[in-house]
Design a protein around this motif. Structure first.
Motif, mmCIF file in Angstrom:
data_model
loop_
_atom_site.group_PDB
_atom_site.id
_atom_site.type_symbol
_atom_site.label_atom_id
_atom_site.label_comp_id
_atom_site.label_asym_id
_atom_site.label_seq_id
_atom_site.Cartn_x
_atom_site.Cartn_y
_atom_site.Cartn_z
ATOM 1 N N SER A 1 0.752 -1.293 -0.011
ATOM 2 C CA SER A 1 0.125 0.163 0.021
ATOM 3 C C SER A 1 0.830 1.276 0.072
ATOM 4 N N THR A 2 0.272 2.279 -0.787
ATOM 5 C CA THR A 2 1.381 3.415 -0.949
ATOM 6 C C THR A 2 0.391 4.590 -1.818
ATOM 7 N N TRP A 3 0.980 5.693 -1.720
ATOM 8 C CA TRP A 3 0.558 6.902 -2.428
ATOM 9 C C TRP A 3 1.344 6.890 -3.688
ATOM 10 N N PHE A 4 0.475 7.250 -4.934
ATOM 11 C CA PHE A 4 1.006 7.281 -6.017
ATOM 12 C C PHE A 4 0.529 8.793 -6.604
ATOM 13 N N TYR A 5 1.840 9.155 -7.035
ATOM 14 C CA TYR A 5 1.956 10.488 -7.395
ATOM 15 C C TYR A 5 1.925 10.941 -8.785
ATOM 16 N N ALA A 6 1.386 12.201 -9.293
ATOM 17 C CA ALA A 6 1.584 12.544 -10.824
ATOM 18 C C ALA A 6 1.917 14.103 -10.818
ATOM 19 N N GLU A 7 2.934 14.641 -11.256
ATOM 20 C CA GLU A 7 2.989 16.118 -11.580
ATOM 21 C C GLU A 7 2.994 16.344 -12.805
ATOM 22 N N MET A 8 2.398 17.601 -13.086
ATOM 23 C CA MET A 8 2.290 18.070 -14.702
ATOM 24 C C MET A 8 2.843 19.424 -14.472
ATOM 25 N N VAL A 9 3.944 19.717 -15.565
ATOM 26 C CA VAL A 9 4.643 20.927 -15.428
ATOM 27 C C VAL A 9 4.145 21.694 -16.816
ATOM 28 N N SER A 10 3.946 22.877 -16.755
ATOM 29 C CA SER A 10 3.406 23.772 -17.947
ATOM 30 C C SER A 10 4.919 24.086 -18.739
ATOM 31 N N MET A 11 4.588 24.613 -19.824
ATOM 32 C CA MET A 11 5.839 25.424 -20.692
ATOM 33 C C MET A 11 6.502 26.663 -20.007
ATOM 34 N N ASN A 12 5.584 27.188 -19.045
ATOM 35 C CA ASN A 12 6.174 28.488 -18.253
ATOM 36 C C ASN A 12 6.749 27.730 -16.918
ATOM 37 N N GLY A 13 7.034 26.571 -16.571
ATOM 38 C CA GLY A 13 7.531 26.173 -15.679
ATOM 39 C C GLY A 13 6.673 25.732 -14.383
ATOM 40 N N CYS A 14 5.419 26.122 -14.420
ATOM 41 C CA CYS A 14 4.462 25.915 -13.462
ATOM 42 C C CYS A 14 3.958 24.680 -13.233
ATOM 43 N N SER A 15 4.045 24.155 -12.015
ATOM 44 C CA SER A 15 3.746 22.816 -11.505
ATOM 45 C C SER A 15 2.639 22.402 -10.538
ATOM 46 N N VAL A 16 2.024 21.591 -10.746
ATOM 47 C CA VAL A 16 1.114 20.953 -9.676
ATOM 48 C C VAL A 16 0.986 19.427 -9.877
ATOM 49 N N THR A 17 0.810 18.933 -8.424
ATOM 50 C CA THR A 17 0.851 17.458 -8.056
ATOM 51 C C THR A 17 -0.465 17.001 -7.702
ATOM 52 N N ASP A 18 -0.901 15.937 -7.911
ATOM 53 C CA ASP A 18 -2.067 15.166 -7.389
ATOM 54 C C ASP A 18 -1.536 13.710 -7.092
ATOM 55 N N SER A 19 -2.387 12.972 -6.268
ATOM 56 C CA SER A 19 -1.975 11.916 -5.849
ATOM 57 C C SER A 19 -3.377 11.080 -5.418
ATOM 58 N N LEU A 20 -3.003 9.708 -5.452
ATOM 59 C CA LEU A 20 -4.282 8.853 -5.195
ATOM 60 C C LEU A 20 -3.442 7.603 -4.163
ATOM 61 N N PHE A 21 -4.336 7.024 -3.347
ATOM 62 C CA PHE A 21 -3.631 6.058 -2.358
ATOM 63 C C PHE A 21 -4.011 4.714 -3.033
ATOM 64 N N ILE A 22 -3.317 3.952 -2.926
ATOM 65 C CA ILE A 22 -3.508 2.487 -3.603
ATOM 66 C C ILE A 22 -3.212 1.447 -2.413
ATOM 67 N N GLU A 23 -4.364 0.661 -2.024
ATOM 68 C CA GLU A 23 -4.351 -0.086 -1.009
ATOM 69 C C GLU A 23 -4.217 -1.493 -1.489
ATOM 70 N N VAL A 24 -2.961 -2.232 -0.999
ATOM 71 C CA VAL A 24 -2.581 -3.549 -1.625
ATOM 72 C C VAL A 24 -2.927 -4.480 -0.597
ATOM 73 N N GLU A 25 -3.598 -5.363 -0.842
ATOM 74 C CA GLU A 25 -4.130 -6.531 -0.045
ATOM 75 C C GLU A 25 -2.994 -7.674 -0.270
ATOM 76 N N GLN A 26 -2.257 -8.310 0.649
ATOM 77 C CA GLN A 26 -1.073 -9.134 0.590
ATOM 78 C C GLN A 26 -1.838 -10.582 0.134
#
Length: 222
Positions: free
Chosen positions: A164-189
């Motif tokens: 189980s962990t957080w998964f992140y994704a960051e998007m960067v514009s041509m002007n260098g501006c960025s923002v990040t979003d995330s989702l938590f993935i629960e892993v059953e063993q």
């Protein structure tokens, strides 16, 4: 410097008179504004500094009197800031500065294939979209994989998970501006299943088999 102006006038009858005028220039105050950055992304801050010369009074546009201050522009585009100084002789001087504010991506991270709860070893395919319609330069998946955005409105990424962990994704514009979003993935063993030892019996005999390690057991004699 002080300037003396002399004026002499003559009449048609030969009479004349003269006078002088002395002009003393007053000292003009000066203020020069500088910024830590001339272009920023929306939500970022800028430090403004006013260099003051020959002034007895100073104020920013909103009455703040400290020569150094931090501002956060509230809108995209160009934002102007100004400051004013006054000399002892009430001479006024004003300076201004323009700060360019770039928009940031409005991203949405979703699951395209798979689920937010999976078994260990399974994969999830993520989709990342920019809802602001900006020109995007690149995407960083989970702080490790960088890929160009290109002209696609949506980009995808597949990730295998073992815990189980957080998964992140960051998007960067041509002007260098960025923002990040995330989702938590629960892993059953996966369950650790044990079953009865191999057994040799006579045809027609009954054998009791036992398994442990799971909540549901499905037997098969194939």
């Amino acid at each position: 410097d002080t300037v003396e102006i002399w004026l002499r006038m003559n009449t048609i009858n030969g009479c004349d008179a003269g006078d002088t005028l002395i002009i003393t220039p007053l000292t003009t105050p000066k203020v020069t504004i500088s910024a830590s950055q001339s272009a920023i992304c929306l939500g970022e801050t800028v430090t403004l500094t006013a260099n003051i010369v020959d002034a007895v009074a100073f104020a920013w546009w909103d009455g703040f009197i400290n020569p150094t201050r931090i501002v956060t522009p509230e809108a995209e585009g160009t934002t102007y800031y100004w400051a004013e100084v006054i000399s002892a002789a009430n001479c006024v001087y004003r300076d201004s500065i323009a700060i360019t504010v770039h928009p940031v991506p409005d991203i949405q991270l979703t699951i395209d294939q798979g689920a937010s709860t999976i078994c260990a070893g399974e994969s999830v395919t993520f989709a990342l979209t920019d809802n602001a319609g900006l020109e995007i330069d690149y995407v960083v998946w989970n702080n490790s994989v960088t890929v160009p955005m290109g002209n696609e409105p949506v980009v995808y990424f597949e990730q295998n998970f073992t815990e189980s962990t957080w998964f992140y994704a960051e998007m960067v514009s041509m002007n260098g501006c960025s923002v990040t979003d995330s989702l938590f993935i629960e892993v059953e063993q996966l369950p650790e299943i044990t079953i009865s030892n191999d057994t040799t019996v006579c045809s027609g005999s009954i054998v009791m088999l036992e398994s442990t390690g799971g909540e549901l057991c499905i037997w098969s004699d194939e």
